[in-house]
Write an enzyme that holds these catalytic residues in place. Structure first.
Site: not given
Length: 944
Positions: A218, A393, A564, A589, A592-593
């Site tokens: 990530d 970002r 994305r 971390d 979503n990982d």
């Protein structure tokens, strides 16, 4: 009320209003649940498992089946998109490459054992019928039952049963637990900032760390610190912070706030209100913000520094303090962020004026297309491009007014969608779409996320070790590319080349994928680092329709950037590489990982600012990305080397004692008689040979500094050079050679003892003593770094062997009475031990000397340099084993347009075609020099 449904046996099943099944309870009942005359689902009711008054059910044979409504089970919430117990995913059992090889070798030994039993059992029966019955002392009966033919084969089965060491699994589990403790105890892997140590949750896969070929990482919070800082913004087409690098200190922005610019005030209001941040006051009176997202916290902090302060949030009422005045907003509805919508909105009501507004923030592709028709968004598109190329970002902020009637009508639909039981998330997204349109885009925010210390060095070192890197991120493509350039993830031109796979339709993606494949095939023979970049939409099409072609691309490319992407796509990419028989490591971390981490062969979680979801779901947790280098090169490599030796040695020591038993059968009439008693065999496996090899867990063939300095030696582990059928054949041949020499040696002793009327136990003890001596010298020869523990384990174990047997020899009822005393008092015994060691170890020592002197490997060269104290300036190249592309992967049969070159244009180029102009007209280089690329990140690293 009570809901009644007919069951399969025509009985009535009764449910209360909370979907609780009322008595009588019947296991595995099948009945449609009817609520408001709507058939939800025919489900299996198993043991009436309910929780919090909402139905939870399992399928046949106890397997969980998909839920069709939101259910609360054990305090956790599950939707129709998940399976019970699958919010994080049920981790699959992981089998290491070493364990898989051991299983194969065990199977081969088992087949060999069956063959030996059949051959020797048949030969024993033949010898018994032809020769044994002629010997008067054997006393075989002339007639015997039919099962007598099975006696000798079963005896040999018992003799050969020790070929497969049963203790190997116990020994491996023990040492692997110790490897995990080494990781936990490593002080060099403690994060000094947070005092977070590394931790091994999974104790069974340490050796797989050395065989990793692909690392999927990530970006946010893994390569970067996830410490967001508001740097720049674009409001109403005006750029702030470009000159100073900090919008909070931009004079133009401060003056616009002072003068009360409507766009700027509205922009700050969205920053302060459109979030899920909870303000809290400390004991000193300062306002602290608690946020689930670091981006939201950065925006709220920035708004507070620009005088738009989020003061309090009670229930649905927000209090904002701006320039001394207090503004109150009522939160009517919150349209939560999802990975599909990529935006978040809140419907608020101004408590002073009563006006209702929709405030939105999200990705540019989720906000800009929904701007109202009269607004020009080109400036905002350029701002997003400019900020993303700086590695920042970006988020777009927008708003619109909502009429009271429109809100009331929409609110009814939203509440209905929120309470639905079927396709709830899809229904909510559809209703949200009805309100999130005709937005007035206010501006763009740019947030900086600093690189962690040591990330470029770690990636460069691991790439030298032959490990390929894939970056899987939810950020924009340009932001990911700039971060990749800054941390040595990809190489700039002319050393590197970055190709792009894009498109919105199957045709476009197919053509783009074909061009990239053609370029990859052409540049495979060139010394060039070729990488590709793909976004989530094109990736979804490629994985669904062109999986084989994308698999070929994965094999050809060492580096990839996937932008994305959703959590499920991350897991799909891991599964894709695993299907190519690559060993994968996933590191992240955040929550979503988790799916990616659990799907990979090895999952590593970083205990970061997004919580401990990834760290708890992973096999290993570390404090910072830079510790991954030590985890793989030091702990992984040592674990692999030690496990390879331990597993092969376990087979060797069992085969040695077994072959001596087999050789003895040739002078015992193939009767299956055991040379050793059961106590000696048990002690041989449990005490005499286990302790020395267990101390090999602290053996180091090279020092840690040498390993870190020369990471390319990891190729030996990745190729499995220390544990494979070839190396096992060498260990398999040792007991054959040693057993033959041991038999020859103690046969000489038998003739000596025969004149002294020696007993069978004496011959057995001579053979056992020879085995113990051989074990000691074999372990000593294979040990690379001697410490006090090794000397105590090897030679102390040898001394302990004699002490134990002297004790048993002093006990009259032990069956070994006076045997060891008599043997040790005879010179022939010690001469026999010398002959066994000399004959068994002499040729092996000579062969090892020849290999070290004339055919030294890179590891042998480093070992000699360490012993002589000389530096190694260059090891040369160690070629990794090439991967053959799958035969069924065929090129795409798409005809290219004549106007386009078959070789794809690289994204990273110094050509003028890749330069763009932004709002001020100043050209901005898409590809910058390395010094300019990482100016922000290098400055931050120095500040830290």
């Amino acid at each position: 009320g009570v809901i009644e449904c007919p069951g399969p046996d025509k009985d009535i099943r009764r449910f209360d209003g909370n979907l609780r099944l009322l008595p009588p309870f019947i296991d595995n009942d099948v009945c449609p649940l009817t609520i408001k005359n709507t058939i939800l689902q025919s489900c299996y009711l198993r043991n009436t498992e309910w929780a919090c008054g909402v139905a939870v059910y399992t399928g046949k044979k106890g397997k969980w089946i998909k839920l069709v409504w939101w259910a609360h089970y054990l305090g956790k919430c599950y939707s129709n998109e998940t399976k019970l117990g699958m919010t994080r995913g049920i981790p699959e059992p992981k089998l290491t490459a070493v364990d898989a090889m051991i299983d194969k070798l065990t199977g081969a030994i088992f087949v060999f054992q069956i063959v030996v039993v059949i051959v020797l059992g048949t030969a024993g029966n033949v010898w018994k019928d032809t020769e044994a019955r002629k010997q008067w002392y054997v006393l075989y009966p002339q007639e015997f039952p039919w099962y007598e033919l099975l006696v000798i084969p079963l005896r040999f089965e018992l003799l050969c049963s020790i070929m497969i060491p049963i203790s190997i699994k116990v020994s491996l589990d023990l040492v692997k637990s110790l490897y995990a403790k080494f990781i936990d105890w490593d002080y060099e892997m403690i994060d000094p900032e947070t005092d977070t140590p590394s931790h091994a949750t999974n104790t069974a896969i340490s050796e797989d760390l050395a065989q990793v070929e692909y690392i999927l990482t990530d970006k946010t919070g893994t390569l970067t610190e996830n410490r967001m800082i508001f740097r720049r913004c674009c409001i109403g087409g005006i750029f702030y912070g470009n000159e100073t690098g900090d919008a909070l200190k931009d004079v133009g922005l401060l003056n616009a706030i002072t003068s009360g610019s409507p766009d700027v005030i509205r922009f700050l209001t969205v920053m302060a209100v459109c979030n899920t941040v909870i303000p809290a006051k400390s004991k000193a009176g300062a306002i602290l913000y608690k946020a689930q997202s670091q981006d939201e916290e950065a925006l709220v902090h920035a708004a507070a520094q620009l005088h738009m302060v989020l003061v309090n949030k009670n229930a649905s009422i927000l209090e904002i303090k701006f320039n001394g005045s207090v503004l109150q907003y009522e939160i009517l509805e919150t349209l939560e962020f999802t990975s599909d919508r990529k935006r978040m909105s809140v419907v608020v009501k101004d408590c002073h004026s009563g006006n209702i507004s929709l405030l939105s923030k999200g990705a540019d592709e989720a906000i800009l297309p929904y701007a109202h028709a009269g607004q020009q968004t080109r400036t905002f598109v350029e701002a997003v491009e400019q900020y993303s190329q700086l590695g920042l970002r970006t988020l777009c902020l927008a708003w619109r007014e909502v009429e009271e009637d429109e809100y009331q009508e929409w609110s009814l639909m939203f509440k209905e969608a929120s309470s639905t039981l079927i396709d709830r998330e899809w229904r909510i997204a559809e209703v949200c779409q009805r309100l999130e349109h005709d937005l007035k885009v206010l501006g763009v925010t740019a947030i900086e996320d600093r690189l962690q210390d040591g990330v470029p060095e770690t990636i460069e070192t691991l790439r030298k070790a032959g490990i390929n890197f894939w970056m899987l991120t939810g950020d924009k493509q340009n932001t990911a590319i700039q971060i990749a350039l800054s941390c040595n993830f990809i190489s700039p031109e002319p050393k590197g080349q970055l190709l792009s796979i894009d498109g919105k339709t199957e045709d476009e993606v197919c053509r783009s994928l074909e061009r990239v494949l053609l370029t990859m095939r052409i540049t495979t023979s060139e010394p060039k680092d070729v990488a590709f970049v793909v976004d989530g939409w094109a990736l979804e099409i490629a994985l669904k329709h062109y999986r084989k072609a994308f698999t070929e691309l994965a094999i050809l490319s060492r580096t990839a950037i996937c932008c994305r992407v959703t959590p499920s796509q991350k897991a799909q990419l891991v599964e894709l590489l695993k299907s190519c028989d690559y060993r994968t490591l996933a590191i992240g971390d955040g929550g979503n990982d988790v799916r990616m981490i659990q799907k990979a062969d090895i999952g590593v979680g970083i205990s970061g600012r997004e919580g401990l979801q990834a760290a708890r779901a992973a096999d290993y947790s570390i404090g910072k990305f830079r510790f991954l280098k030590r985890l793989i090169l030091v702990h992984g490599r040592y674990s692999y080397n030690r496990t390879a030796f331990l597993s092969q040695y376990s087979f060797y020591k069992s085969l040695l004692i077994c072959f001596i038993q087999i050789f003895f059968s040739f002078i015992s009439g193939l009767s299956g008689t055991s040379l050793f008693n059961s106590v000696s065999l048990m002690a041989y496996n449990v005490f005499y040979t286990s302790i020395p090899v267990l101390v090999s867990t602290i053996d180091k063939d090279l020092s840690e500094g040498t390993v870190m300095q020369h990471p390319q030696i990891l190729f030996y582990c990745q190729a499995g050079r220390l544990l494979n059928p070839s190396t096992f054949a060498g260990w398999f041949g040792r007991p054959l050679f040693h057993g033959r020499e041991a038999i020859v040696a103690f046969v000489i002793s038998i003739h000596v003892y025969a004149y002294e009327k020696s007993e069978m136990e004496e011959v057995s003890m001579v053979a056992l003593s020879g085995c113990i001596w051989l074990q000691a010298f074999v372990v000593a020869l294979e040990t690379n770094s001697f410490t006090v523990f090794q000397h105590l384990a090897i030679w102390g174990n040898l001394v302990a062997f004699y002490i134990i047997n002297w004790i048993f020899s002093a006990i009259p009822s032990s069956g070994m009475y006076t045997i060891m005393f008599r043997l040790c008092s005879q010179p022939s015994y010690w001469i026999t031990m010398f002959l066994i060691v000399a004959a068994g170890m002499g040729p092996i020592v000579a062969l090892k000397y020849f290999r070290y002197t004339y055919r030294a490997s890179k590891i042998n060269i480093l070992q000699q340099a360490e012993r002589m104290g000389g530096p190694i300036l260059s090891l040369g190249t160690i070629e990794p084993q090439p991967r053959a592309i799958e035969k069924d992967v065929a090129p795409l049969s798409i005809t290219q347009p004549r106007s386009r070159s078959p070789v794809y244009e690289p994204l990273l180029s110094d050509s003028p075609n890749t330069r763009r102009s932004f709002g001020s007209g100043t050209p901005f280089d898409f590809f910058q020099s390395p010094s300019r690329l990482s100016s922000i990140y290098s400055r931050n690293c120095k500040d830290n």
